[in-house]
Write a protein that holds these residues in place. Structure first.
Motif, PDB file in Angstrom:
ATOM      1  N   MET A 117       0.873  -1.169   0.000  1.00  8.51           N
ATOM      2  CA  MET A 117       0.000   0.000   0.000  1.00  8.51           C
ATOM      3  C   MET A 117       0.909   1.217   0.000  1.00  8.51           C
ATOM      4  O   MET A 117       1.715   1.404   0.927  1.00  8.51           O
ATOM      5  N   ILE A 118       0.821   2.026  -1.033  1.00 10.05           N
ATOM      6  CA  ILE A 118       1.764   3.126  -1.195  1.00 10.05           C
ATOM      7  C   ILE A 118       1.440   4.267  -0.232  1.00 10.05           C
ATOM      8  O   ILE A 118       0.295   4.518   0.109  1.00 10.05           O
TER       9      ILE A 118
ATOM     10  N   GLU B 140       7.480   4.921   1.793  1.00  9.54           N
ATOM     11  CA  GLU B 140       8.045   6.019   1.023  1.00  9.54           C
ATOM     12  C   GLU B 140       8.506   5.503  -0.351  1.00  9.54           C
ATOM     13  O   GLU B 140       8.720   4.297  -0.525  1.00  9.54           O
ATOM     14  N   PRO B 141       8.703   6.400  -1.328  1.00 13.17           N
ATOM     15  CA  PRO B 141       9.189   5.945  -2.642  1.00 13.17           C
ATOM     16  C   PRO B 141      10.499   5.174  -2.585  1.00 13.17           C
ATOM     17  O   PRO B 141      10.685   4.204  -3.329  1.00 13.17           O
ATOM     18  N   ASP B 142      11.435   5.585  -1.707  1.00 10.05           N
ATOM     19  CA  ASP B 142      12.703   4.858  -1.603  1.00 10.05           C
ATOM     20  C   ASP B 142      12.475   3.429  -1.127  1.00 10.05           C
ATOM     21  O   ASP B 142      13.138   2.493  -1.607  1.00 10.05           O
ATOM     22  N   ALA B 143      11.543   3.252  -0.183  1.00  9.43           N
ATOM     23  CA  ALA B 143      11.236   1.906   0.298  1.00  9.43           C
ATOM     24  C   ALA B 143      10.546   1.094  -0.792  1.00  9.43           C
ATOM     25  O   ALA B 143      10.782  -0.115  -0.930  1.00  9.43           O
TER      26      ALA B 143
ATOM     27  N   LEU C 140      11.781  -2.431  -2.361  1.00  7.33           N
ATOM     28  CA  LEU C 140      10.926  -3.613  -2.488  1.00  7.33           C
ATOM     29  C   LEU C 140      10.864  -4.082  -3.945  1.00  7.33           C
ATOM     30  O   LEU C 140      10.885  -5.285  -4.220  1.00  7.33           O
ATOM     31  N   GLY C 141      10.809  -3.123  -4.876  1.00 12.29           N
ATOM     32  CA  GLY C 141      10.802  -3.491  -6.282  1.00 12.29           C
ATOM     33  C   GLY C 141      12.079  -4.194  -6.697  1.00 12.29           C
ATOM     34  O   GLY C 141      12.047  -5.169  -7.460  1.00 12.29           O
ATOM     35  N   GLU C 142      13.227  -3.712  -6.200  1.00  8.46           N
ATOM     36  CA  GLU C 142      14.503  -4.368  -6.503  1.00  8.46           C
ATOM     37  C   GLU C 142      14.535  -5.779  -5.930  1.00  8.46           C
ATOM     38  O   GLU C 142      14.984  -6.728  -6.592  1.00  8.46           O
ATOM     39  N   PHE C 143      14.031  -5.943  -4.712  1.00 14.24           N
ATOM     40  CA  PHE C 143      13.941  -7.274  -4.102  1.00 14.24           C
ATOM     41  C   PHE C 143      13.078  -8.191  -4.969  1.00 14.24           C
ATOM     42  O   PHE C 143      13.441  -9.349  -5.220  1.00 14.24           O
ATOM     43  N   ALA C 144      11.939  -7.676  -5.438  1.00 12.67           N
ATOM     44  CA  ALA C 144      11.039  -8.481  -6.264  1.00 12.67           C
ATOM     45  C   ALA C 144      11.727  -8.930  -7.546  1.00 12.67           C
ATOM     46  O   ALA C 144      11.594 -10.094  -7.965  1.00 12.67           O
ATOM     47  N   ARG C 145      12.475  -8.048  -8.166  1.00 10.18           N
ATOM     48  CA  ARG C 145      13.193  -8.412  -9.391  1.00 10.18           C
ATOM     49  C   ARG C 145      14.276  -9.439  -9.109  1.00 10.18           C
ATOM     50  O   ARG C 145      14.455 -10.400  -9.870  1.00 10.18           O
ATOM     51  N   GLU C 146      15.009  -9.239  -8.020  1.00 15.01           N
ATOM     52  CA  GLU C 146      16.100 -10.166  -7.699  1.00 15.01           C
ATOM     53  C   GLU C 146      15.573 -11.570  -7.407  1.00 15.01           C
ATOM     54  O   GLU C 146      16.194 -12.572  -7.782  1.00 15.01           O
ATOM     55  N   GLN C 147      14.445 -11.650  -6.730  1.00 15.75           N
ATOM     56  CA  GLN C 147      13.888 -12.964  -6.387  1.00 15.75           C
ATOM     57  C   GLN C 147      13.143 -13.595  -7.553  1.00 15.75           C
ATOM     58  O   GLN C 147      12.899 -14.798  -7.558  1.00 15.75           O
TER      59      GLN C 147
END
Length: 344
Positions: free
Chosen positions: A268-269, A280-283, A287-294
Motif C-alpha cells: 500500500m503506497i 516512502e518511494p525509496d522503500a 521492495l521493487g529491486e527485491f522483487a526483481r532479484e527474487q
C-alpha cells in the motif's frame, strides 16, 4: 520432481500451443513473464479514469466485483453497480478497450475488504459458476484475482465452494484462465486462514498461477523499528517457505525459483491504514529491486487512485484515504518506481 495434477496435465497440451505467444512452459503450467499491474478502486468517487491513467501498464487490476446485496448470486462492482450500470456510470467497457488498444490488459479482482465475495454469499455452485462466467465473458478475461480478506478468510465452506467452481471454470474454457489468490501476510508469513485457502485451492486441483501477498498494514506483527521494506521482504521469504510446502503437499515439488515466480507482492503506497506505517518511494524502490532479484511473478500496488499527493480537499494527509497517498511526491511516482524491470 512431483507430477502435475491430472487436470493440469490435460491442460498442458493446449498450453503448449501458446509458445509462440511468449509463454515459457515450466512446472505444471505456463509461466508468464513477470508483470506489474496497479490496482484501481473502480467505484471510489470521483471516478478514476483508468483507461487513460493506466495506459502503458502490461496489466491493470480492477477491484472489486462482489455479490449484489439484493441478489447474492449476481455480480456487482462494489455492491453499487450491476454490470450494465457500471457501463453506464463508469464507462467500464470503453476504459478496458482503451487499455487494450494501448497494448495492455485487465485483471478483474473479486472480493476485497468491503462487500461479500460471490462464493461467500452465493451458496448454489451452479449459480456461482454462472456469476463468475458472466464477468469473464463480459470483459473477455484471461486473468482473475481473488482478494480474500476478513470474514471471507474464515469461511471454509465458501472457500471450498470457490475452489471447486474455479476448477470447473478452468476446465470449460478453450484457453487457460490464470487465477491468483490475494491474501494478507505478516513478517512471520501467512496465518492459518490464508494457508487453508491456498491448501483448499490446491487440493481441489485449481491451476493456481500464484499467491499475491498484501505486504501492508502489519500492525503489531511488525517489530518496532523494522522498516516497511524490510518487513515486506521478511514476509515474502517466510511465505515462500510455506508455499513451497503447500505446493509440495499437493504433489508439485517446485524449485525455489518456480515458487518465487508464483508469488506476487502488493504494498500500500504512502500512508497505510495502520498509524505510523508509511511506504516512502525509496522503500518502494527497495521492495521493487527485491522483487526483481527474487524473480517474483507479479508486482502490484494499492492503488493507482492513490498515486498522487493530497490536496486540501482530500482531508488530513496523515490518514489513509482512497484518493491520495499522503506524501509530497509527484503524481505517478510509485507506479514509475515499481514498474521498473517488469513487463509493459
Amino acid at each position: 520432481m512431483g507430477g502435475c495434477s491430472t487436470r493440469s496435465s490435460r491442460r498442458l497440451r493446449s498450453l503448449s500451443l501458446l509458445g509462440a505467444a511468449g509463454l515459457a512452459l515450466t512446472g505444471c503450467g505456463a509461466q508468464q513473464e513477470p508483470w506489474f499491474g496497479g490496482y484501481v478502486n473502480t467505484t471510489s468517487y470521483p471516478y478514476f479514469d483508468f483507461g487513460t491513467e493506466a495506459a502503458g501498464q502490461s496489466r491493470t487490476v480492477l477491484g472489486f466485483v462482489v455479490a449484489d446485496p439484493e441478489d447474492p448470486c449476481t455480480p456487482s462492482w462494489g455492491g453499487y453497480y450491476g454490470l450494465d450500470e457500471a457501463q453506464e456510470t463508469l464507462r467500464m467497457e470503453q476504459q478496458i478497450a482503451g487499455l487494450r488498444e494501448a497494448g495492455g490488459d485487465v485483471v478483474v479482482s473479486f472480493g476485497g475488504a468491503a462487500g461479500d465475495e460471490l462464493a461467500t454469499a452465493c451458496t448454489d455452485p451452479d449459480r456461482l459458476l454462472a456469476a463468475y462466467r458472466t464477468v469473464l465473458d463480459r470483459y473477455d478475461l484471461r486473468t482473475v484475482d481473488f482478494d480474500i480478506e476478513l470474514d471471507d478468510l474464515e469461511d471454509r465452506e465458501a472457500n471450498q465452494r470457490r475452489a471447486e467452481v474455479l476448477v470447473r471454470l478452468q476446465e470449460e474454457r478453450d484457453e487457460p484462465l490464470e487465477v491468483w489468490a490475494t491474501l494478507p501476510v505478516a513478517p512471520h508469513g501467512l496465518d492459518q486462514d490464508p494457508v487453508e485457502v491456498v491448501a483448499q485451492l490446491l487440493a481441489a486441483e485449481v491451476d493456481l498461477a500464484g499467491v499475491n501477498l498484501m505486504t501492508m498494514n502489519y500492525s503489531e506483527s511488525k517489530p518496532a523499528g523494522q522498516t516497511m521494506a524490510a518487513a515486506s521482504e521478511e514476509a515474502a521469504r517466510s511465505a515462500h517457505g510455506q508455499l513451497t510446502a503447500l505446493w509440495g503437499a499437493a504433489g508439485q515439488d517446485l524449485s525455489a525459483e518456480e515458487v518465487w515466480h508464483r508469488i506476487g507482492l502488493t504494498p500500500m503506497i504512502g500512508v497505510n491504514d495502520v498509524p505510523g506505517e508509511v511506504l516512502e518511494p525509496d522503500a518502494a524502490a527497495e521492495l521493487g529491486e527485491f522483487a526483481r532479484e527474487q524473480g517474483v511473478g507479479r508486482l502490484s500496488h494499492w492503488s493507482l487512485n492513490r498515486d498522487r499527493p493530497c490536496t486540501a480537499e482530500d482531508g488530513d494527509p496523515a490518514e489513509a484515504n482512497d484518493f491520495c497517498n499522503g506524501l509530497e511526491v509527484e503524481a505517478g511516482e510509485f507506479t514509475r518506481v515499481l514498474h521498473q524491470g517488469f513487463e509493459g
